[in-house]
Structure formats: structure tokens, C-alpha cells
Design a protein around this motif. Structure first.
Motif, mmCIF file in Angstrom:
data_model
loop_
_atom_site.group_PDB
_atom_site.id
_atom_site.type_symbol
_atom_site.label_atom_id
_atom_site.label_comp_id
_atom_site.label_asym_id
_atom_site.label_seq_id
_atom_site.Cartn_x
_atom_site.Cartn_y
_atom_site.Cartn_z
ATOM 1 N N UNK A 126 -38.717 29.266 26.291
ATOM 2 C CA UNK A 126 -39.639 28.521 25.419
ATOM 3 C C UNK A 126 -41.063 28.623 25.943
ATOM 4 N N UNK A 127 -41.193 28.447 27.259
ATOM 5 C CA UNK A 127 -42.520 28.444 27.880
ATOM 6 C C UNK A 127 -43.201 29.799 27.719
ATOM 7 N N UNK A 141 -42.872 29.294 19.833
ATOM 8 C CA UNK A 141 -44.124 29.576 20.534
ATOM 9 C C UNK A 141 -44.984 28.331 20.658
ATOM 10 N N UNK A 142 -46.134 28.521 21.259
ATOM 11 C CA UNK A 142 -47.114 27.451 21.467
ATOM 12 C C UNK A 142 -46.554 26.276 22.257
ATOM 13 N N UNK A 143 -45.741 26.589 23.286
ATOM 14 C CA UNK A 143 -45.247 25.548 24.186
ATOM 15 C C UNK A 143 -46.456 24.922 24.880
ATOM 16 N N UNK A 144 -46.438 23.612 25.114
ATOM 17 C CA UNK A 144 -47.590 22.963 25.765
ATOM 18 C C UNK A 144 -47.926 23.597 27.117
ATOM 19 N N UNK A 145 -49.205 23.677 27.394
ATOM 20 C CA UNK A 145 -49.681 24.207 28.674
ATOM 21 C C UNK A 145 -49.361 23.202 29.786
ATOM 22 N N UNK A 160 -41.981 16.604 24.796
ATOM 23 C CA UNK A 160 -41.004 15.941 23.924
ATOM 24 C C UNK A 160 -41.430 16.019 22.462
ATOM 25 N N UNK A 161 -42.724 15.868 22.189
ATOM 26 C CA UNK A 161 -43.192 15.975 20.802
ATOM 27 C C UNK A 161 -43.008 17.400 20.275
ATOM 28 N N UNK A 185 -40.063 20.945 16.687
ATOM 29 C CA UNK A 185 -39.455 22.252 16.470
ATOM 30 C C UNK A 185 -37.930 22.208 16.409
ATOM 31 N N UNK A 186 -37.361 21.000 16.399
ATOM 32 C CA UNK A 186 -35.916 20.843 16.264
ATOM 33 C C UNK A 186 -35.110 21.454 17.397
ATOM 34 N N UNK A 187 -35.669 21.443 18.604
ATOM 35 C CA UNK A 187 -34.996 22.090 19.729
ATOM 36 C C UNK A 187 -34.257 21.128 20.649
ATOM 37 N N UNK A 188 -34.412 19.827 20.434
ATOM 38 C CA UNK A 188 -33.700 18.862 21.277
ATOM 39 C C UNK A 188 -33.550 17.558 20.507
#
Length: 178
Positions: free
Chosen positions: A98-99, A106-110, A127-128, A133-136
Motif C-alpha cells: 500500500x505504502x 495509491x496515495x498512501x499518507x506520507x 485509518x481514514x 478505500x475499503x481496505x480495513x
């Protein structure tokens, strides 16, 4: 009502009365770590029942001020990739994908604290991103308290820093950022 877990960082003068005043002001749902002999900085870990995360944090801040302590911040939750994996029930490799953008939208938080070996990420941002993105499947209360803690911490720090400015400097800054 929901129970929200968070920590407040505070400073208080020495004296046994501080602990009693905090309890009487409403911190009866917190574990307070503070040395009354020397005074100075302390921590209060809350499990507060409230209608919202905002109400949980705001009432704790108001009660601390009522007891005469200076609120320094709200603990923002920083996590490593391994911590993200543990909280989401995924593997560290999946989180790494993800990172790096190899998987997911994409666009995982920095990272908030970039390091060569183990960077730290804001759990509020992560978490947001995960929920959006419906991943967790995360508890809405956990996402809400992470977001509120991040904002409350920034607000408390900014207000404390603004006290270092003259009244004219504060007005000028307020106008510039309004």
C-alpha cells in the motif's frame, strides 16, 4: 454511548492537591501519571464514555483547565508499518505494498516521522485512508478519536505557541491565516 480512549499531556505545579483537583473536576475516568513532589509534566490516559470523540476530548480539556493544569497536547497516535499491519489484520508485506503503491488505490499518507529503517505514520491519516478505500474494517469510533486527537493536539500546540507573540503579531498572524 461509546467509550473513547485517548491521552492528554499536561503540566501542573507541585502538590498533592493537583491529583485531587483533577479527580474532582471530572478526571475520574483517567489514569493520571504525575509526580506531585516535583510537579511539571504529566499524562492522563482516558477511557471516556461520550456521545462523540469530540465531546470526550473537549470535556477532558475543559475539566483539566478547571483543575488548573496547563494542557500541552493530546497524544497523536503514530504507528509503524508493523503496527498498521497488526491493527488491520494484514501482513507487513501487504501494508508495504500500500505504502509503495504496488497494491491498492495509491496515495498512501506520507510518514510523519520519516526514518531510513522504521518510519512512523499518523494513525488518524492511515485509518481514514483505509476506510475511504475499503481496505480495513475499523471501528468508526477508533477512526473518529484518532482524527479528533490529531486536530485537538494541533490546536493546543498552536495556541501555546501563539502566546510567544505580541498582541500585534497575533492579530497580524490571525488576519493572514483567516
Amino acid at each position: 454511548m461509546t467509550v473513547y480512549a485517548f491521552e492528554l499531556h499536561f503540566s501542573a505545579p507541585p502538590g498533592e492537591a493537583v491529583i485531587d483537583e483533577l479527580y474532582e473536576a471530572g478526571w475520574d475516568d483517567a489514569v493520571v501519571s504525575f509526580d506531585p513532589v516535583t510537579g511539571g509534566e504529566g499524562w492522563a490516559t482516558f477511557d471516556r464514555e461520550a456521545p462523540s470523540a469530540l465531546q470526550a476530548v473537549v470535556t477532558a480539556i475543559r475539566e483539566g483547565r478547571k483543575a488548573g493544569v496547563e494542557l500541552l497536547g493530546v497524544t497523536e497516535d503514530y504507528v509503524s508499518l508493523k503496527g498498521i499491519a497488526e491493527r488491520t489484520g494484514r501482513t507487513p508485506a501487504a501494508v508495504d505494498h500500500w505504502v509503495t503503491g504496488r497494491r491498492g488505490p495509491g496515495e498512501f499518507p506520507e510518514p510523519r516521522v520519516p526514518r531510513p529503517r522504521v518510519s512512523l505514520y499518523s494513525w488518524a491519516e492511515v485509518s481514514m485512508w483505509l476506510v475511504a478505500n475499503g481496505l480495513a474494517a475499523l471501528s468508526p469510533a477508533d477512526v473518529e478519536i484518532a482524527r479528533i486527537c490529531e486536530i485537538a493536539d494541533s490546536t493546543l500546540r498552536a495556541r501555546r505557541l501563539q502566546r510567544q507573540l505580541s498582541a500585534a503579531e497575533r492579530r497580524e498572524l490571525d488576519l493572514a491565516v483567516a
